[in-house]
Design a protein around this motif. Structure first.
Motif, PDB file in Angstrom:
ATOM      1  N   ILE A 100       0.765  -1.354   0.184  1.00 39.79           N
ATOM      2  CA  ILE A 100       0.014  -0.107  -0.096  1.00 39.79           C
ATOM      3  C   ILE A 100       0.773   1.158   0.242  1.00 39.79           C
ATOM      4  CG2 ILE A 100      -1.735   1.518   1.380  1.00 39.79           C
ATOM      5  CD1 ILE A 100      -2.715  -1.364   0.187  1.00 39.79           C
ATOM      6  N   ALA A 101       0.570   2.075  -1.046  1.00 35.84           N
ATOM      7  CA  ALA A 101       1.445   3.523  -1.011  1.00 35.84           C
ATOM      8  C   ALA A 101       0.855   4.445   0.219  1.00 35.84           C
ATOM      9  CB  ALA A 101       1.100   3.970  -2.438  1.00 35.84           C
ATOM     10  N   ASP A 102       1.729   5.440   0.144  1.00 32.49           N
ATOM     11  CA  ASP A 102       1.398   6.543   1.123  1.00 32.49           C
ATOM     12  C   ASP A 102       0.047   7.228   0.974  1.00 32.49           C
ATOM     13  OD1 ASP A 102       3.857   6.195   2.106  1.00 32.49           O
ATOM     14  OD2 ASP A 102       4.816   7.908   1.239  1.00 32.49           O
ATOM     15  N   ASP A 103      -0.648   6.977  -0.424  1.00 33.77           N
ATOM     16  CA  ASP A 103      -2.040   7.399  -0.460  1.00 33.77           C
ATOM     17  C   ASP A 103      -2.904   6.583  -0.176  1.00 33.77           C
ATOM     18  OD1 ASP A 103      -1.918   5.908  -2.731  1.00 33.77           O
ATOM     19  OD2 ASP A 103      -2.217   7.311  -4.425  1.00 33.77           O
ATOM     20  N   GLY A 104      -2.928   5.379   0.388  1.00 35.21           N
ATOM     21  CA  GLY A 104      -3.591   4.310   0.804  1.00 35.21           C
ATOM     22  C   GLY A 104      -3.893   3.438  -0.444  1.00 35.21           C
ATOM     23  N   THR A 105      -3.433   3.542  -1.444  1.00 34.51           N
ATOM     24  CA  THR A 105      -3.799   2.466  -2.417  1.00 34.51           C
ATOM     25  C   THR A 105      -2.608   1.824  -2.854  1.00 34.51           C
ATOM     26  OG1 THR A 105      -2.975   3.988  -4.344  1.00 34.51           O
ATOM     27  CG2 THR A 105      -5.294   4.271  -3.652  1.00 34.51           C
ATOM     28  N   PRO A 106      -3.000   0.480  -3.441  1.00 33.66           N
ATOM     29  CA  PRO A 106      -2.078  -0.535  -3.926  1.00 33.66           C
ATOM     30  C   PRO A 106      -1.033   0.055  -4.774  1.00 33.66           C
ATOM     31  CG  PRO A 106      -4.170  -1.594  -4.150  1.00 33.66           C
ATOM     32  CD  PRO A 106      -4.426  -0.170  -3.639  1.00 33.66           C
TER      33      PRO A 106
END
Length: 159
Positions: free
Chosen positions: A130-136
């Protein structure tokens, strides 16, 4: 909330600490706050009480669902695909968190102030980091890793 708390206390008094929250129970709170109501009831339990929660039909863990639920020791949500903002913030008693589906998004501060290093995490096979923006972010989680969603976990199992 008091009614749910009373039910949980009655079940605990009978010697049980594992709770199975069915789709019917969640549907009873059709305004979208079902998991928050359950979480609020858990927050009101006496200090030293522990609760293990199974949410077999939940497809989402709502914002603040278990915020500061210090009695919560494990949560299994095999169909959940999203985790809301602050969902598990301050849940330091959690030692097991299980998601069977692939998590598509993680809200802001979902695991803030939660000692994830003491918690075993189970994710669905094919789960991406999960990236910093909350998405895969496109990179698959592999066996033996201990980092996911910006946190270090005691262990990560793919299932």
């Amino acid at each position: 909330v008091e009614k749910v708390k009373s039910i949980i206390e009655t079940v605990i008094a009978a010697g049980y600490t594992n709770f199975y929250v069915t789709g019917a129970t969640l549907a009873e709170y059709s305004n979208g706050t079902a998991k928050t109501v359950v979480g609020e009831a858990i927050r009101l339990l006496a200090e030293g009480t522990t609760v293990s929660l199974l949410l077999p039909e939940a497809t989402s863990i709502s914002n603040n669902a278990f915020y500061n639920c210090t009695a919560l020791t494990s949560v299994s949500a095999p169909k959940a695909t999203t985790i809301g903002d602050n969902a598990f913030q301050y849940c330091d008693a959690l030692t097991s968190l299980t998601f069977g589906s692939v998590i598509e998004s993680v809200g802001t501060d979902a695991f803030k102030e939660f000692t994830t290093e003491n918690c075993d995490l189970t994710l669905g096979t094919g789960q991406e980091h999960i990236a910093d923006d909350g998405t895969p972010n496109g990179t698959a989680v592999t066996a033996g890793e201990t980092s996911w969603a910006g946190k270090t976990w005691k262990s990560i199992t793919l299932k």
